[in-house]
Every structure is written in C-alpha cells, then in structure tokens.
Design an enzyme around this catalytic site. Structure first.
Site, PDB file in Angstrom:
ATOM      1  CG  ASP A 115      -2.086   0.898   1.175  1.00 38.22           C
ATOM      2  OD1 ASP A 115      -2.137   1.717  -0.060  1.00 38.22           O
ATOM      3  OD2 ASP A 115      -2.810   1.202   1.907  1.00 38.22           O
ATOM      4  CG  HIS A 117       0.338  11.482   1.282  1.00 36.79           C
ATOM      5  ND1 HIS A 117      -0.600  11.800   0.402  1.00 36.79           N
ATOM      6  CD2 HIS A 117      -0.048  10.468   2.115  1.00 36.79           C
ATOM      7  CE1 HIS A 117      -1.603  10.916   0.574  1.00 36.79           C
ATOM      8  NE2 HIS A 117      -1.342  10.116   1.492  1.00 36.79           N
TER       9      HIS A 117
HETATM   10  O1  DOR Z   1      -3.268   4.953   4.053  1.00 36.27           O
HETATM   11  C1  DOR Z   1      -4.024   4.953   2.695  1.00 36.27           C
HETATM   12  N1  DOR Z   1      -3.632   5.917   1.792  1.00 36.27           N
HETATM   13  N2  DOR Z   1      -5.056   4.211   2.702  1.00 36.27           N
HETATM   14  C2  DOR Z   1      -5.770   4.140   1.471  1.00 36.27           C
HETATM   15  O2  DOR Z   1      -6.775   3.704   1.576  1.00 36.27           O
HETATM   16  C3  DOR Z   1      -5.600   5.229   0.628  1.00 36.27           C
HETATM   17  C4  DOR Z   1      -4.252   5.796   0.643  1.00 36.27           C
HETATM   18  C5  DOR Z   1      -3.792   6.982  -0.351  1.00 36.27           C
HETATM   19  O3  DOR Z   1      -4.232   7.058  -1.611  1.00 36.27           O
HETATM   20  O4  DOR Z   1      -3.028   7.900   0.121  1.00 36.27           O
END
Ligand code: DOR
Length: 445
Positions: free
Chosen positions: A302, A306
């Site tokens: 995952d 950011h």
């Molecule tokens: O922590 C997360 N970030 N969970 C998600 O479901 C989406 C993802 C994101 O797109 O940043």
C-alpha cells in the site's frame, strides 16, 4: 545480449538450489547447475539468492493528478530498488481511470516512464464516488481488476452490480473495505490501547470487517473473484479463512506494517498514519497466523506517498498513507523470517507467486521460457532503513531507522538490469555484485 547469472541460490519448486540462469532477449533460456559461457556477460552473484521478481498488487503512483507526491518514474524506480518487477497501480487519480478515455493519461505515463511492469486498476464506480458503476466493460481489456481503493463502496447494491459484471468480464474486485457509518469522526489511530491512553479518536475494527462480511455474502451470491485489500483485523482474517474453507473465490493481502507493528509501537508522527491503521498485537499476530495457514495470500505495501508537508501534522493532522516499496523485503525478512515466525518460502510465495496467480500476471517461476523478471537478494547484510536514500518522492515510513538484515542487490525486468541503475552489461564482460561495504536501505550500493 546474453546474461549468465552464476554463483547464486535459485528459488525453484519452493526451495533454493545452486543453479545458473541464462537470460536472452527478455527471457530465461536455461536453468541448470552449470551452463556454457558462450560469450555471455557473466554476473557473479557471490552466494546471493535469486527469486522471481516481487509483485506489489497495491501501490499508489499518483500520476496523473498528484505528481508532486509521486510519478510513474519515481514510483517504479522505488519499486525496482525494492526488488519489485511488477506493481498494480491504484486508481485514486485525477482523472480516475473509470473509462478507457480517463485511463489513457495513466497508460501514456506508464508507457513513457515505467521502469517495471505496471498494471493499472480500473475503478469500480464512476469517479470512485460510489454512485454509478464505472465503464467496467470498456476498462476490462486493460486492467487486472477493479478497485475503489481509498474508499469503501458503501452501497451493497452497487457492490452486487459490480460483482455481477466483473464476474462476466472475468476480472477480480479488489476491495478497500471501510463502512463509513461505523467510523468515528476524525479517527487517526486504531480504536485500542493507544487511542485510549492518548485520548485520540479511534478507528473501529468493525468498520473493516463488517464490509468484508457483507462482500463475502455477495461473492456467495454472484461467484465473483474477490480480493480484500490491506486486511488489518483479526475478524477479517477469520471471515476470509471461513470463506476459503467454503470454497469461495476470496483472496486477500496485508501490508508489512500490519504484520510487523502494533499500536504499542505508535509515535505521534505522520509516518505512523495510514488507513486502515496499525492495530493491536492480537491483530498483528492473527495476520501472521493467516499468512502461515494460507488465509493471507499476498503481502502488498500500500505504498502511498504524500509530500513532506502533508505528513508533517503528526497522527491527527497528517494525510493517510506511508511508503513501503523500498524497505518491505528487508523488514519482512528481518522481522518475520530471521525470527523464525514465518518461513522465507512463505514470504516469497506471498511476494512473488500468489500475486501473479490471483491477478493473472505473467512470470513467477524461474524456468526456461519464463520472462526474465528476477530479483537478487542478500540475506547476510546489516543495514538501517534510511528514507533519505529512497527513490520514491515519499519518505514517510514507520520503519525509518529500523535495523535490517537483508537487502535487494539487483532487479532484472525483461532481462534488463533496472536496479542498481547504470549497471551496463557488456559482451564477454563480467559483473560482480558488490558485497563489501554495508549500505543503508534505499541508499546506493
Ligand atoms: O493510507 C492510505 N492511503 N490508505 C488508503 O486507502 C489510500 C491511501 C492513499 O491514497 O493515500
């Protein structure tokens, strides 16, 4: 040019054997204890371990729409450095790939910049808004499956319609399970010990497993292949175990942070903030048990980069998402295999074999005729996870500073060395894998 990998232990038939691998024109041409040199460029592996390239079925490459967080170029460079030869890219983009026209921009970026194979998911619903189905039929030829990752599909009716169509199109649904009606406003951690001690709003495990439960009932009804994304709770593990025992086409993934951490490890730092959150020690242990008994099929990071600013607000104020591609294997090996909790072979099945089986992707075995998508590992290495050296534009990982005892030495995609960068084979030449100085994870060898 023909490459000959020698001196390594090669993962075949579920175990390691001293074998040589010849690679030519993107494929493995032979695997044998001793192969003719025939003018090949010889790659000396010095007792490293060769495995089928890892596949991460859950990454966010952020392009198009959010290139300040990550691009196809930076995200796939990170994948290569982490030993991944293929990734499945989540569709929470702008535009979201909810029809072939919207998918085009993503496919263009992949064709232009990808360093590893990228398989983009299509969305389940239009704009991931949960109100109308996306053009699943138009998307199906281009995607390994459908997902609204980042949001749960709130309407059971909508999910039923998606499953009926996905079944007809022979594509799995990869579900982000999250029942928003069961969420406390402003949650930022698991609803458990840490939340209580620090007076923080918590995310209830039921918000995940209730939707897993709903969807398993829909799978029973529709027969659709169904994959649960980033499973974090012991209840979800139990539901998925029972669904598999019933013979339903249900699979799932979890992430290194859910397998190796629990809410006792949390710090008030954005690098510990993701959705779903890191849960209790009992959840962590149930996930490891699920990996051991085959309930948990895949480990997916995952990888959700950011900007530094977006992750600077501590647990309450940071966006959800941590990066994972560049430290997943060293951390998993160190925390699970080295400690004897999970055999290395089980980890490798979850990283290389099962993801390909579930999403119908090529490769996964080291044998004549297979694509030369290979990862070379060192299992005798001492290093530290150092996000400053990451290729990803994202730096937030809960594993920053962790001591690790494994490293990725080399990654080949279609017979090309994509990591380390700039290692050019030459005819009749030889390449020695550098084993001397230890390097930080994410740093340059
Ligand atoms: O922590 C997360 N970030 N969970 C998600 O479901 C989406 C993802 C994101 O797109 O940043």
């Amino acid at each position: 040019m023909r490459l000959l990998l020698t001196g390594g232990s090669v993962f075949v038939d579920g175990g390691f054997r001293p074998l040589e691998i010849a690679v030519s024109e993107g494929r493995i041409v032979s695997v044998s204890p001793r192969l003719p040199r025939d003018g090949a460029c010889v790659v000396e592996l010095n007792n490293c371990f060769v495995v089928p390239g890892f596949v991460d079925v859950h990454v966010h490459l952020r392009e198009p729409g959010f290139s300040y967080k990550e691009t196809v170029a930076s995200g796939t460079a990170a994948a290569a450095a982490g030993g991944y030869t293929a990734v499945c890219a989540m569709p929470n983009l702008n535009p979201p790939p909810d029809c072939p026209e919207h998918l085009r921009a993503e496919l263009d970026a992949i064709e232009r910049d990808a360093r590893v194979h990228v398989y983009p998911y299509g969305t389940i619903t239009r704009g991931e808004q949960g109100k109308a189905l996306a053009d699943l039929e138009g998307l199906a030829p281009y995607v390994p499956g459908f997902s609204d990752d980042g949001r749960g599909v709130q309407s059971g009716e909508m999910m039923r319609s998606a499953m009926v169509l996905a079944k007809r199109l022979d594509r799995p649904i990869a579900a982000h399970c999250e029942d928003e009606s069961l969420l406390e406003k402003g949650w930022c951690v698991h609803d458990g010990d840490f939340a209580r001690r620090h007076g923080l709003p918590g995310n209830s495990p039921a918000s995940e497993w209730r939707q897993v439960e709903r969807d398993i009932a829909l799978v029973r009804e529709t027969g659709c292949r169904y994959h649960v994304c980033h499973v974090s709770t012991r209840e979800s593990v139990a539901l998925i175990r029972a669904a598999k025992a019933e013979g339903l086409p249900v699979t799932c993934e979890t992430g290194p942070h859910y397998l190796c951490l629990c809410d006792q490890d949390l710090e008030d730092d954005g690098r510990f903030k993701m959705n779903p959150p890191i849960r209790s020690a009992a959840d962590r242990d149930a996930l490891a048990a699920g990996l051991l008994d085959g309930t948990v099929d895949c480990i997916a990071t995952d990888h959700a980069p950011h900007s530094a600013q977006e992750k600077a607000g501590g647990l309450r104020g940071s966006l959800n998402g941590v990066v994972g591609l560049e430290c997943a294997f060293p951390v998993l090996y160190t925390e699970l295999a080295k400690t004897g909790k999970v055999p290395l072979e089980v980890l490798l099945n979850a990283l290389c074999v099962n993801p390909r089986r579930i999403f119908g992707l090529p490769g996964g075995t080291i044998a004549e005729g297979q694509p030369a998508d290979l990862t070379v590992l060192r299992l005798d290495h001492a290093g530290t996870v150092n996000p400053a050296g990451f290729r990803s534009l994202g730096r937030a990982t809960p594993f920053a500073g962790r001591r690790v005892e494994a490293a990725v030495s080399m990654t080949l995609v279609g017979g090309e060395i994509v990591f380390p960068e700039g290692l050019e084979p030459s005819p009749h030449g030889a390449i020695g894998i550098i084993r001397g100085a230890d390097r930080p994870e994410g740093g340059t060898p």
